[in-house]
Design an enzyme around this catalytic site. Structure first.
Site: not given
Length: 671
Positions: A29, A264, A414, A476
């Site tokens: 890159h 890029h 999280e 869950h």
């Protein structure tokens, strides 16, 4: 552009080391290094406190290239500044065995502070490092002795800011007022698919001001003077993290690719490279040329770094005379060592005659016993501490203005939690832990993976580890998650059966210096096994062991983990009454068991005993490695349901009766 000729020569040296390496590799890159070079040069040569001869100096500034695809920018800086990296290493970019891999890898290249590439991760690792700096400074610094006093700098990209993890983490960084955190945002307005405006039109400045950051700019990231002034301004704010919005041009200097997506992720090509060198007045025809005057200038970092570290060493020696206990502890913790006697009395924490105890409860007791002797232990949960039992009692929260607290309040974040913990471990001086329900491992998997790839000691506590959490239902209830954890190379997953095994699991997690550990813990209470009648829980350290057997010549082996070990024990007792002798194997960790010798594994699972049953309240996938072609696997290969835990275990066949019935079928088949 307000940049003098010599600065420009240095910047172009960085640019064309990157371009030439990418051309030689025919991969990489080039655009980002060409645009970022001025701001990286300014930061490294005018601000960064570092010693190239000792990349592990405790009080160095930390630098992370979160936009890891621009890795050649970092490798060029490391080589030029005199780190243990050669020009041949630069020429070997992206090749087999290279110390200059495609994206920066901590532990592979000297001076690389964090493994980056997955966008957003380095951004958040920096926040973990800044937390570690503030915490250690609060604990160890004394009047006249600022032995912990450094900045964390990060260069990030549009792509980093698009990733959701950076929103999570930027929010908590502002809340915690991490003033020694300075980010340079490479705003080049280009992604692989085109202009960032296709997908990214928010006001970044307003967004970060809302998070509580100091926002500087936009400035020209191509202007050394502007970058210098902005970083200096950022350093004046001790209460807010800073983001400097730097407008740059991707592929700067390449006449046909500058400012376009094609700059890029692909080499410029021979013709475009030549045109870029002509446009930027780079008169050297040979690739990988470093002008002598440029190298001499960059290499002054070596002597400057040695002087900076020597001054710090003098300060630390004076500190050690005044505060010998603190100095010894600081060295110990920065080296990652545990205090002598840290595990004394852990094995006496639990009484098998007491009432049943969830392993999450047992873990909380063990954590606090360890924390009382291991001050480096620090962590928290994603807003679930009352359920995960992960608060350190007697400690404050880590929060402004004191920062001595060891309880980290991550909020419902999280993914950021996992990456922040990774950053804490990378910084050193802290042994981080995180906690959430096992189901929500999904939200932090990328961060856990990077911690494993890097080999960091992070302790991931996952409670509510099965359908045993009951009424909350299938959203869950983890089913595939244990398999997911076990699939990560370098991560050791331990699912203890009772309080005694939980003690051993924590011992392993603290002493595993070469990677992270995941503890999978029950919500439901389970008996603490009487070890007078059974094998010692120390077998956990080998991943699997013979817990109990009804005769010296078992006909059947029952293999289980976690709460299901108790089902296996009860089934073995019933089978004994039916004249079937069974061995119960507790196998809390596949990874640890697989590291044992063949002789040991065969002693636990004798090859001649073909009748084997695995019992685990999760996917049966993978268990055939231990049960073979003849054996049976009792588990759950579907989602759960909402009902009391005992009902679910019965309805889904994770029961003593099911095991006894399966054993009878196996015995008939093998007669």
């Amino acid at each position: 552009m307000n940049t003098n000729n010599f600065d420009e020569l240095c910047i172009n040296t960085i640019r064309f080391l990157a371009v030439d390496a990418i051309e030689k590799a025919n991969s990489g890159h080039p655009g980002a290094p060409m645009g970022m070079a001025p701001m990286a040069y300014t930061l490294w040569q005018r601000f960064l406190k570092h010693n190239p001869t000792n990349p592990k100096w405790a009080d160095r500034d930390r630098f992370i290239l979160s936009a890891g695809h621009a890795s050649m920018l970092l490798y060029a800086l490391l080589y030029l500044n005199g780190y243990d990296l050669t020009l041949d290493d630069i020429k070997n970019f992206r090749q087999w065995g290279s110390r200059t891999p495609g994206h920066p890898e901590h532990g592979v290249t000297p001076g690389v502070e964090a493994t980056t590439g997955p966008l957003g991760q380095g951004f958040v690792n920096g926040i973990g490092m800044a937390i570690a700096e503030r915490h250690l400074a609060a604990r160890f610094n004394r009047p006249g002795f600022s032995i912990v006093n450094h900045y964390t700098y990060v260069i990030c990209s549009d792509g980093d800011l698009m990733e959701g993890i950076t929103s999570e983490a930027a929010s908590i960084a502002g809340t915690l007022k991490l003033g020694k955190l300075i980010y340079l945002y490479d705003n080049n307005n280009i992604t692989i698919e085109g202009a960032t405006s296709l997908t990214f039109q928010e006001d970044v400045a307003q967004r970060f001001m809302a998070y509580g950051w100091q926002v500087i700019g936009p400035i020209s990231g191509m202007d050394v003077s502007a970058v210098d002034q902005a970083v200096s301004e950022a350093q004046t704010d001790s209460e807010r993290p800073s983001i400097i919005i730097c407008n740059t041009t991707i592929g700067y200097g390449a006449p046909n690719k500058s400012g376009t997506p094609s700059a890029h992720g692909e080499p410029l090509g021979k013709e475009e490279t030549l045109l870029a060198k002509q446009q930027l007045n780079w008169t050297y025809s040979e690739p990988f040329t470093v002008p002598d005057t440029v190298l001499q200038f960059f290499r002054t970092s070596i002597e400057n770094g040695k002087k900076s570290e020597a001054a710090w060493q003098d300060l630390f020696e004076s500190y050690a005379k005044e505060y010998p206990i603190e100095a010894r502890q600081f060295r110990e913790e920065m080296d990652g060592h545990l205090p002598t006697g840290w595990d004394t009395d852990l094995n006496t924490l639990f009484d098998p005659t007491s009432k049943p105890l969830a392993t999450r409860e047992a873990s909380g007791i063990v954590l606090n016993a360890i924390a009382s002797k291991v001050p480096a232990l620090m962590g928290g949960s994603a807003d679930l501490a009352p359920s995960t039992k992960t608060l350190i009692k007697g400690s404050d929260d880590f929060a402004p203005p004191a920062y001595t607290g060891r309880n980290l309040r991550f909020g419902i974040r999280e993914h950021a939690m996992g990456a922040i913990a990774h950053g804490l471990a990378l910084h050193g001086g802290v042994i981080p832990y995180t906690a959430t329900f096992l189901m929500f491992y999904d939200y932090m998997r990328a961060s856990v993976r990077l911690s494993s790839l890097t080999g960091n000691r992070v302790i991931y506590i996952f409670t509510h580890d099965s359908i045993g959490l009951g009424e909350d239902g299938p959203t869950h209830q983890p089913i595939e998650h244990l398999v997911g954890l076990r699939s990560v190379p370098g991560l050791v997953t331990i699912r203890p059966a009772d309080a005694s095994e939980t003690v051993e699991a924590w011992k392993l997690a603290l002493t595993k210096y070469d990677g992270p550990t995941a503890l999978a813990l029950t919500r439901q209470a389970v008996p603490t096994l009487n070890r007078d009648d059974l094998a010692s829980a120390e077998g956990v350290q080998r991943g699997g062991y013979t817990l109990w057997q009804t005769s010296e010549t078992p006909q059947l082996i029952l293999i289980a983990t976690g709460s299901e070990v108790h089902i296996a024990l009860e089934a073995a007792r019933i089978l004994k009454e039916q004249s079937v002798s069974a061995r119960v194997v507790s196998m809390p960790s596949w990874e640890l068991f697989e590291t044992q010798s063949v002789d040991y594994k065969n002693s636990v699972l004798p090859p001649h005993i073909k009748a084997r049953i695995s019992i685990e309240a999760g996917l049966t996938f993978g268990w055939s490695r231990y049960t073979g072609d003849v054996g049976m696997n009792i588990g759950i290969d579907h989602f759960g349901a909402s009902a009391p835990a005992n009902t679910l275990f019965e309805q889904f066949g994770i029961s003593t009766a099911k095991v006894v019935d399966a054993a009878a079928k196996l015995m008939r088949a093998n007669m």
